[in-house]
Design a protein around this motif. Structure first.
Motif, PDB file in Angstrom:
ATOM      1  N   GLU A 386       0.759  -1.263   0.036  1.00 16.18           N
ATOM      2  CA  GLU A 386      -0.059   0.107   0.107  1.00 16.18           C
ATOM      3  C   GLU A 386       1.068   1.199  -0.140  1.00 16.18           C
ATOM      4  N   ARG A 389       1.959   1.558  -3.327  1.00 13.96           N
ATOM      5  CA  ARG A 389       0.789   2.290  -4.396  1.00 13.96           C
ATOM      6  C   ARG A 389       0.814   3.722  -4.055  1.00 13.96           C
ATOM      7  N   LEU A 393       0.739   6.481  -7.190  1.00 15.99           N
ATOM      8  CA  LEU A 393      -0.519   7.209  -7.253  1.00 15.99           C
ATOM      9  C   LEU A 393      -0.212   8.673  -6.999  1.00 15.99           C
ATOM     10  N   GLY A 421       8.094   2.329  -6.025  1.00 18.20           N
ATOM     11  CA  GLY A 421       6.923   1.676  -6.500  1.00 18.20           C
ATOM     12  C   GLY A 421       7.178   0.685  -7.669  1.00 18.20           C
ATOM     13  N   LEU A 426       4.897  -2.893  -9.300  1.00 21.16           N
ATOM     14  CA  LEU A 426       3.626  -2.025  -9.575  1.00 21.16           C
ATOM     15  C   LEU A 426       3.734  -1.256 -10.874  1.00 21.16           C
ATOM     16  N   GLU A 431      -1.829   1.044 -12.501  1.00 24.65           N
ATOM     17  CA  GLU A 431      -2.428   1.435 -11.146  1.00 24.65           C
ATOM     18  C   GLU A 431      -3.258   2.801 -11.865  1.00 24.65           C
ATOM     19  N   ARG A 435      -7.029   2.795 -10.778  1.00 21.54           N
ATOM     20  CA  ARG A 435      -7.602   3.947  -9.959  1.00 21.54           C
ATOM     21  C   ARG A 435      -7.214   5.250 -10.295  1.00 21.54           C
ATOM     22  N   ASP A 456     -11.919   3.231  -7.465  1.00 19.68           N
ATOM     23  CA  ASP A 456     -11.464   2.017  -8.178  1.00 19.68           C
ATOM     24  C   ASP A 456     -12.784   1.520  -9.101  1.00 19.68           C
TER      25      ASP A 456
END
Length: 466
Positions: A386, A389, A393, A421, A426, A431, A435, A456
């Motif tokens: 997380e 992520r 993002l 990341g 990822l 990603e 999202r 999402d």
């Protein structure tokens, strides 16, 4: 104000937006095409003037103009007169090899110095005749209204008139590694270059945000142009080796002439030897006293030093400059981008329970994540995943691979987090598609955080903060 008076103004950073617009006659709808053509004739094109370059033959023959080469050439003439053809050939061979090495190295150095003249961006987004256009950066003139966005290279020196979370990477001018936050507010007239937050200087990079500025200087009158001009005006200096060799050569010449004159006088006046015989004897003694081996050894040693440094990507413009490095006792160097590469790397990640170490350097997403001595998979560590992520993002940077080399577009801190990341397996594009971003709060010095809002596709929203 006349065009000549405008060229004399250097304190644009301390003038208000309104005063700048009035002085440069820069309307909000932009300059007309007719006015642009007129100003191009007055101010010239927005490019750095290339310095006068010597021809290849001039660069080659310039390799024969130092005291070491003069001594070698003199020794070769004397040995040729005495019929020592092997010695003559060896000495001339050394001179020729020295000239070839110096010619090649000087060509490489001049090519490297040429790079500073390629730092202007190729295109610029401007407002002209009420329309937003993309034009070649060479065609910008003082008074043009230029738009800046993340990833742009500033095409000329600009007085900012509007900013929105604008940050610029100015390490090329100031050596400051972190991006500088900009605003349209004027600053003190005596503010140093790095503190002129109301200015955007040519060749610097927009790492974040947006802005609009009025061109106040172009071409050689920009700050980067002044640096280029100063480099071209550097006076050549004599190295310690050549200075000592010149002194040594003068003393040696005086000593040899005095010795041979004394021997000639003693032989003729005191011992009664024939003048022709004593003259040849004096010449022989003078030739024997010339240390022709010294400049040969020194030249070969310097050439070897240049070759070894070239293998390490250090370009030596003048052969004797290698010796100067041996006389250096203190080195004052810019750090960012010189001793360092202005690249940041995530080395450790700390959660509430654990500390992870991250391997790899630079922006290449190659490396592993360790917990102690054990390599771990981010998929098996939910909290770590997380965090990775969020790093991907809540990020406005992007990484691109070109010929096996990864380059960053954006802020170095964002680049380091994005690389972390990607090391966590990822994919930034995947990603972002899974999202999508709905909104953001950009980073500002007042609140010292950045936040992004995502959904999402299932009605669930997430906020990532860094």
């Amino acid at each position: 104000m006349t065009d000549e008076k405008l060229l004399e103004i250097r304190d644009w950073h301390s003038r208000s937006v309104e005063e700048t617009s009035e002085l440069l006659d820069s309307p909000s709808k932009g300059l007309t095409q007719e006015e642009v053509r007129r100003r191009l004739e007055v101010f010239g094109r927005n490019r750095l003037t290339p310095p006068k370059r010597r021809s290849a033959s001039a660069r080659f023959f310039s390799q024969f103009t130092n005291v070491l080469i003069f001594v070698l050439l003199g020794a070769s003439v004397v040995t040729a007169v005495l019929g020592e053809w092997v010695d003559t050939g060896v000495i001339l061979g050394v001179v020729l090899i020295n000239a070839i090495i110096g010619f090649i190295q000087e060509g490489k150095a001049e090519a490297a110095l040429e790079a500073i003249r390629k730092m202007l961006s190729l295109q610029a987004s401007v407002q002209r005749d009420g329309r937003r256009l993309d034009v070649p950066a060479e065609e910008l003139v003082p008074g043009d209204l230029v738009f800046l966005a993340s990833g742009d290279k500033v095409p000329a020196d600009l007085r900012l008139v509007r900013t929105k979370s604008l940050q610029l990477q100015e390490s090329a001018l100031t050596g400051e590694s972190m991006p500088v936050e900009k605003s349209e507010q004027p600053v003190a007239p005596d503010a140093p270059l790095g503190d002129r937050t109301s200015m955007a200087y040519s060749s610097t990079l927009v790492t974040y945000g947006q802005g609009t500025g009025i061109v106040v200087a172009s071409g050689d009158r920009t700050e980067i142009g002044r640096i280029s001009s100063m480099l071209s005006q550097v006076e050549p200096m004599q190295t310690p080796l050549l200075a000592k060799m010149a002194v040594f050569g003068r003393w040696l010449t005086v000593a040899i002439l005095a010795l041979t004159a004394a021997i000639f006088a003693v032989g003729v006046l005191w011992r009664g030897y024939p003048v022709p015989a004593m003259f040849l004897a004096a010449v022989g003694i003078a030739v024997a006293a010339i240390p022709e081996g010294l400049p040969v050894v020194m030249t070969i040693t310097l050439a070897i030093g240049v070759t070894r440094m070239a293998r390490r990507n250090a370009i030596i413009r003048r052969l004797p400059a290698v010796e100067t490095l041996g006389s250096v006792s203190v080195i004052c160097s810019d750090k960012t981008g010189t001793l360092t590469r202005n690249e940041l790397t995530v080395r450790a990640v700390r959660t509430a329970q654990r500390v992870y170490e991250v391997s790899g350097t630079g922006y290449a997403p190659r490396g592993a994540i360790f917990r102690g001595e054990e390599e771990v998979s981010p998929e098996a560590e939910p909290v770590l995943l997380e965090m990775a992520r969020a790093a991907v993002l809540c990020n406005d940077a992007s990484l691109h691979e070109e010929g096996g080399h990864w380059t960053l577009q954006g802020d170095p801190t964002d680049g380091a987090l994005l690389t972390f990341g990607m090391k966590s397996m990822l994919d930034p594009k995947a990603e972002g598609a899974e999202r999508p971003r709905d909104d953001l709060i950009p980073f500002e010095s007042e609140h010292k955080f950045m936040a992004t809002l995502h959904h999402d596709h299932h009605g669930r929203g997430e906020v990532f903060v860094k």
